[in-house]
Design an enzyme around this catalytic site. Structure first.
Site, mmCIF file in Angstrom:
data_model
loop_
_atom_site.group_PDB
_atom_site.id
_atom_site.type_symbol
_atom_site.label_atom_id
_atom_site.label_comp_id
_atom_site.label_asym_id
_atom_site.label_seq_id
_atom_site.Cartn_x
_atom_site.Cartn_y
_atom_site.Cartn_z
ATOM 1 N N HIS A 57 0.834 -1.088 0.020
ATOM 2 C CA HIS A 57 -0.128 0.071 -0.052
ATOM 3 C C HIS A 57 1.057 1.408 -0.074
ATOM 4 O O HIS A 57 0.549 2.372 -0.678
ATOM 5 C CB HIS A 57 -0.944 -0.052 1.163
ATOM 6 C CG HIS A 57 -1.918 1.235 1.153
ATOM 7 N ND1 HIS A 57 -2.906 1.210 2.030
ATOM 8 C CD2 HIS A 57 -2.054 2.166 0.640
ATOM 9 C CE1 HIS A 57 -3.518 2.347 2.022
ATOM 10 N NE2 HIS A 57 -3.113 2.768 0.939
ATOM 11 N N GLU A 104 1.066 8.309 -3.567
ATOM 12 C CA GLU A 104 1.832 7.651 -2.636
ATOM 13 C C GLU A 104 3.119 8.758 -2.666
ATOM 14 O O GLU A 104 3.669 8.829 -1.530
ATOM 15 C CB GLU A 104 2.160 6.145 -2.734
ATOM 16 C CG GLU A 104 0.944 5.302 -2.381
ATOM 17 C CD GLU A 104 0.369 5.676 -0.986
ATOM 18 O OE1 GLU A 104 1.438 5.570 0.119
ATOM 19 O OE2 GLU A 104 -0.442 5.613 -0.859
ATOM 20 N N HIS A 108 3.475 10.807 0.623
ATOM 21 C CA HIS A 108 4.717 10.294 1.681
ATOM 22 C C HIS A 108 5.986 10.296 1.306
ATOM 23 O O HIS A 108 7.056 10.375 1.850
ATOM 24 C CB HIS A 108 4.162 8.875 1.812
ATOM 25 C CG HIS A 108 2.888 8.735 2.340
ATOM 26 N ND1 HIS A 108 2.503 9.039 3.728
ATOM 27 C CD2 HIS A 108 1.514 8.135 1.842
ATOM 28 C CE1 HIS A 108 1.215 8.759 4.088
ATOM 29 N NE2 HIS A 108 0.703 8.290 2.738
#
Ligand code: NAG
Ligand code: NAG
Ligand code: NAG
Ligand code: NAG
Ligand code: NAG
Length: 244
Positions: A57, A104, A108
């Site tokens: 993920h 992502e 992040h």
């Protein structure tokens, strides 16, 4: 009395500035988040999957989000990784789109990139894949006889023991909790944590995390239904139905 005092202190902690309010704070931990595709799709209700291994993920620093929005994702910088990305980090909703990786990276990756060891898109994504393959969660569960099954349910203790006996650290195991009438919680997401040197460490709960767990999670594409699994409900690890 002492218990009450502790509770008050914990709650006061919830009003302290959270990590995301301090984007400049260095991260100390990376959370390698694995998802079980079948559970993800049962939550999303808008995908089907034939993937019967845990997929990535994300790789999330414990501090900071969207640290540099002008640092755009560029798939051509990770071209050599794409075949593995498609296999191990698939976008289950839009299999042919790079949108998930882009999301992502922006949310992040740009924060993880504050460390020299992860300061490029190639370093970030290849490190995530490297850790994913090294930890091989699917294999760890399977070797401890935790396998997807329609009939057999597990206790959370059994799942925890399987994972902890191999990695020797505390991980975070999340489930989709039962709705009215259901007797089981569905295994959905497992987080494994490393430090800045990529060595395994406990995914310990900070006060911030404890507090934010009590607040309904901000919905990340339907993931809001995932919460830490509880010890009193059987765990269902759903097999991938054979689809023809
Ligand atoms: C659900 O799937 C359809 C078909 O793939 C897609 O067009 C639609 O955007 C999806 N909806 C959501 C909310 O993801
Ligand atoms: C899973 O589905 C993909 C895409 O439909 C297909 O290419 C692949 O062969 C399937 N894998 C298995 C194991 O059935
Ligand atoms: C953000 O990323 C851009 C593009 O890589 C870079 O030029 C810029 O220096 C970065 N800004 C900060 C504050 O790191
Ligand atoms: C993406 O990276 C490639 C290779 O460095 C470069 O040639 C291209 O201009 C970049 N694309 C964008 C949109 O920045
Ligand atoms: C994990 O281990 C299994 C069994 O040893 C192996 O078949 C599989 O390819 C491994 N997965 C990865 C991502 O290396």
């Amino acid at each position: 009395m002492r218990f009450i005092a502790v509770a008050v202190i914990l709650c006061a902690g919830c009003f302290w500035p959270t990590a995301s309010a301090h984007p400049r704070k260095e991260w100390t931990k990376l959370i390698l988040t694995h998802q079980w595709p079948e559970t993800f799709c049962s939550v999303e209700k808008n995908c089907t999957t034939n993937v019967s291994f845990w997929t990535l993920h994300g790789l999330w620093p414990d501090s900071g989000m969207m640290c540099n929005t002008s640092w755009h994702f560029n798939a051509s910088l990770i071209e050599d990784l794409i075949p593995e990305m498609k296999k191990y980090w698939p976008d289950l909703l839009k299999p042919s789109s790079p949108e998930f990786w882009e999301y992502e990276w922006t949310k992040h990756g740009t924060c993880a990139a504050k460390a020299d060891s992860l300061n490029s898109q190639h370093k970030y994504f290849s490190k995530a894949l490297e850790l994913y393959k090294k930890f091989n969660l699917t294999n760890v569960l399977e070797s401890n006889r935790i396998v997807p099954s329609e009939q057999q349910h597990y206790t959370l203790y059994e799942v925890e023991t399987a994972i902890t006996s191999f990695y020797n650290v505390k991980t975070k195991i999340q489930c989709v909790h039962p709705v009215k009438g259901d007797q089981v919680q569905i295994l959905g997401q497992i987080e494994i944590c490393v430090d800045r040197d990529f060595q395994l460490i406990d995914c310990q709960k900070s006060i911030e995390e404890i507090c934010s767990n009590d607040i309904p999670a901000v919905s990340v594409s339907g993931q809001s239904e995932l919460r830490v699994c509880d010890h009193s409900t059987p765990v269902y690890y759903p097999p991938v139905p054979s689809r023809s």
